[in-house]
Design an enzyme around this catalytic site. Structure first.
Site, PDB file in Angstrom:
ATOM      1  N   HIS A 267      72.102  17.588   2.454  1.00  0.00           N
ATOM      2  CA  HIS A 267      72.630  17.648   3.723  1.00  0.00           C
ATOM      3  C   HIS A 267      74.113  18.384   3.393  1.00  0.00           C
ATOM      4  O   HIS A 267      74.094  19.675   4.280  1.00  0.00           O
ATOM      5  CB  HIS A 267      73.305  16.362   4.039  1.00  0.00           C
ATOM      6  CG  HIS A 267      74.124  16.242   5.273  1.00  0.00           C
ATOM      7  ND1 HIS A 267      73.379  15.902   6.578  1.00  0.00           N
ATOM      8  CD2 HIS A 267      75.256  16.602   5.507  1.00  0.00           C
ATOM      9  CE1 HIS A 267      74.323  15.922   7.464  1.00  0.00           C
ATOM     10  NE2 HIS A 267      75.386  16.212   6.844  1.00  0.00           N
ATOM     11  N   GLU A 268      74.717  18.228   2.501  1.00  0.00           N
ATOM     12  CA  GLU A 268      76.161  19.237   2.299  1.00  0.00           C
ATOM     13  C   GLU A 268      75.691  20.699   1.925  1.00  0.00           C
ATOM     14  O   GLU A 268      76.370  21.479   2.440  1.00  0.00           O
ATOM     15  CB  GLU A 268      76.909  18.379   1.258  1.00  0.00           C
ATOM     16  CG  GLU A 268      77.399  17.080   1.738  1.00  0.00           C
ATOM     17  CD  GLU A 268      77.958  16.755   3.016  1.00  0.00           C
ATOM     18  OE1 GLU A 268      78.448  17.854   3.618  1.00  0.00           O
ATOM     19  OE2 GLU A 268      77.828  15.615   3.462  1.00  0.00           O
ATOM     20  N   HIS A 271      75.337  22.397   5.163  1.00  0.00           N
ATOM     21  CA  HIS A 271      76.726  22.998   5.740  1.00  0.00           C
ATOM     22  C   HIS A 271      77.193  24.333   4.915  1.00  0.00           C
ATOM     23  O   HIS A 271      77.821  24.989   5.390  1.00  0.00           O
ATOM     24  CB  HIS A 271      77.651  21.914   5.459  1.00  0.00           C
ATOM     25  CG  HIS A 271      77.504  20.647   6.454  1.00  0.00           C
ATOM     26  ND1 HIS A 271      77.445  20.812   7.646  1.00  0.00           N
ATOM     27  CD2 HIS A 271      77.353  19.097   6.212  1.00  0.00           C
ATOM     28  CE1 HIS A 271      77.585  19.602   8.355  1.00  0.00           C
ATOM     29  NE2 HIS A 271      77.405  18.803   7.584  1.00  0.00           N
ATOM     30  N   GLU A 297      76.337  20.699  11.998  1.00  0.00           N
ATOM     31  CA  GLU A 297      75.297  19.423  11.666  1.00  0.00           C
ATOM     32  C   GLU A 297      73.904  19.676  11.922  1.00  0.00           C
ATOM     33  O   GLU A 297      73.039  19.273  11.406  1.00  0.00           O
ATOM     34  CB  GLU A 297      76.034  18.309  12.641  1.00  0.00           C
ATOM     35  CG  GLU A 297      75.563  16.765  11.861  1.00  0.00           C
ATOM     36  CD  GLU A 297      76.364  16.844  10.613  1.00  0.00           C
ATOM     37  OE1 GLU A 297      75.609  15.793   9.953  1.00  0.00           O
ATOM     38  OE2 GLU A 297      77.238  17.114  10.366  1.00  0.00           O
TER      39      GLU A 297
HETATM   40 ZN    ZN Z   1      77.266  16.815   7.837  1.00  0.00          ZN
END
Ligand code: ZN
Length: 517
Positions: A267-268, A271, A297
């Site tokens: 997830h990170e 980003h 996101e």
């Molecule tokens: Zn996030």
């Protein structure tokens, strides 16, 4: 324009120094260092804010023709400069309306509030956090009022949403979220009547050192350039940009939970890849930024879910994972693992939630935030309201006698302690943007999932760069979405994706209340 760029650069450096201190606070700062750090941050935020609101900035913006009515300035300027002016104008307007004393006091209160939250969560003691929460609500309301919200058609909460998702108000979000709530709770009920996948192999010990070593390999595998970033551990996973070539991500580790650490890293990384992918012409300017929190996101959740929880992805990666945990994963297949990582099992913790129930966690927070900011819910009543909605949306009971009743409930997220009201909806809006982008991706690169299975992400990285990253924050989120997909924001592509994927995983018959197979 040159002078404005110089102001932007200086402000940006200050922002990054602040981010470095905050990153340190979340990762390595010893507990007793917190109060001094809050002072340091307050000082720097005050300096950054004063730099931004200097009358010179206003004068230069006016000379370039950038006004509140015409933020992009003089029409004879190149498009890139006009987009730069729009972002500068917005930032200036936002900043100039907040008195410097208010900004300094808010930063100090925020530092103390965050520290109080961490202690309160550790001690399962909502009452200890309550005074700080009240202060943060007051600050948020005051801020939105300074920006001119709350006395017309736009609510105070609209003003807070606008920080993260420019142009999106609570009325529009309520409509999208109502559609999600109905179809997701219906799907969740059907799935709960189906046989769950076997996840017994996950109930073992996965030593933290081995998890950390695997995560480094994982980042390499998906194309995270570790010369331009790094991974550390923190209580709450996050990504922060300390410079165009220094993007930090964090994850958290539990020896008894292999998946939490891995999926936070994916997830990170999503980003971070966005932050690393802005084109050279935006480098070092305020345009080298995500279009909004939700667009950001959309990138992290695309990697985490659409890629990271897909069968082809684990076909490619699972052998590497099994090599890292040969004993624990002996006899486990990629298919078996794929089913396990997509287990739908409502839990109390948002960041560990599955794709089906995740949005319900966010909708719960959205509704409570709206009420808190509108003054319709007293902060004292928050834990009870939280428990009630948890029961209603997720079908889970939080026992008030539990030693983790607040820690796993109302205190689980850092956001409110930082005064970040209006942030939560970004997570779900990100899912919606993400699946609309994915439809376009599928048209452009129909075989992208097969490429992922082969561990080949080059064409995917290029597509993301050419389609999304290239814009930085030159376009507002709605414009960006329209430019890429030709559509406004919709809930259907996400809901269709969820119903198709989980319908197949759980053998749920469409429109019927039973499962087979
Ligand atoms: Zn996030």
């Amino acid at each position: 324009m040159e002078k404005l760029h110089a102001i932007d650069r200086e402000y940006r450096h200050l922002e990054r120094v602040i981010a470095a201190l905050q990153w340190d606070q979340e990762t390595y700062l010893p507990p007793r260092g917190v109060e001094e750090r809050a002072e340091q941050l307050a000082l720097l935020e005050g300096i950054a804010h004063r730099r931004l609101i200097e009358p010179e900035t206003g004068k230069l913006l006016a000379e370039a023709g950038a006004s509140a009515e015409n933020p992009r300035g003089d029409e004879s300027l190149p498009a890139l400069e006009r987009d730069f002016l729009r972002v500068m104008r917005r930032r200036y307007d936002r900043a100039v309306k907040l008195p410097p004393d208010f900004v300094t006091a808010s930063a100090r209160a925020e530092g103390l509030s965050q520290a109080a939250w961490a202690a309160a969560r550790h001690n399962n003691d909502f009452a200890a956090f309550l005074p700080h929460l009240k202060t943060m609500i007051d600050i948020a309301r005051t801020k939105a009022a300074y920006w001119g919200f709350g006395n017309g058609s736009q609510t105070l909460y609209d003003g807070l949403l606008d920080i993260y998702e420019p142009g999106m108000g609570e009325a529009e979000i309520s409509v999208l979220f109502a559609a999600l709530r109905d179809r997701l709770t219906a799907l969740l009920k059907k799935i709960q009547g189906c046989a769950p996948p076997d996840t017994s192999f996950l109930q073992q010990t996965f030593p933290i050192e081995q998890q950390a070593a695997f995560n480094q390999k994982l980042m390499d595998y998906i194309g995270f350039d570790c010369r331009r970033g790094r991974l550390d551990a923190s209580a709450h996973p996050f990504t922060t940009t300390l410079g165009p070539d220094d993007i930090r991500i964090t994850t958290r580790y539990f020896p008894g939970n292999l998946l939490s650490g891995i999926f936070s890293v994916i997830h990170e990384s999503g980003h971070a890849l966005y932050e690393m992918g802005f084109p050279p012409e935006l480098r070092g300017t305020c345009l080298a930024d995500g279009a909004s929190m939700a667009i950001h996101e959309s990138q992290s959740r695309f990697w985490e879910n659409v890629i990271g929880r897909s069968r082809p992805f684990w076909d490619g990666l699972f052998p590497l994972l099994r090599d890292s945990f040969p004993e624990q994963l002996a006899g486990v297949s990629a298919e078996h693992f794929y089913r396990a990582v997509n287990e739908v099992k409502p839990s109390l913790i948002r960041v560990d939630a599955d794709e089906v129930s995740y949005s319900l966690h966010v909708i719960l927070r959205f509704e409570l935030e709206q009420q808190l900011i509108a003054g319709a819910l007293e902060p004292e009543e928050l834990p009870a309201a939280w428990r009630e909605k948890t029961r209603e949306y997720l079908g889970l009971e939080i026992e008030t006698s539990s030693p983790r009743s607040d820690a796993d409930g109302v205190l689980q997220d850092i956001h409110w302690s930082m005064g970040s009201f209006g942030y939560f909806p970004s997570y779900v809006l990100g899912n919606l943007y993400g699946l609309q982008f994915t439809r376009k991706l599928r048209q452009d690169i129909p075989e992208f999932e097969n490429l992922a299975a082969a561990g080949n992400f080059a064409s995917l990285h290029n597509w993301l760069k050419d389609t999304i990253y290239r814009w930085g924050c030159r376009l507002e989120p709605a414009e960006l979405l329209r430019k890429i997909t030709g559509e406004p924001l919709r809930a259907e592509p996400f809901l269709d994706y969820i119903e198709t994927k989980y319908g197949a995983l759980y053998h749920v018959d469409k429109g019927q209340n039973f499962c087979h197979g």
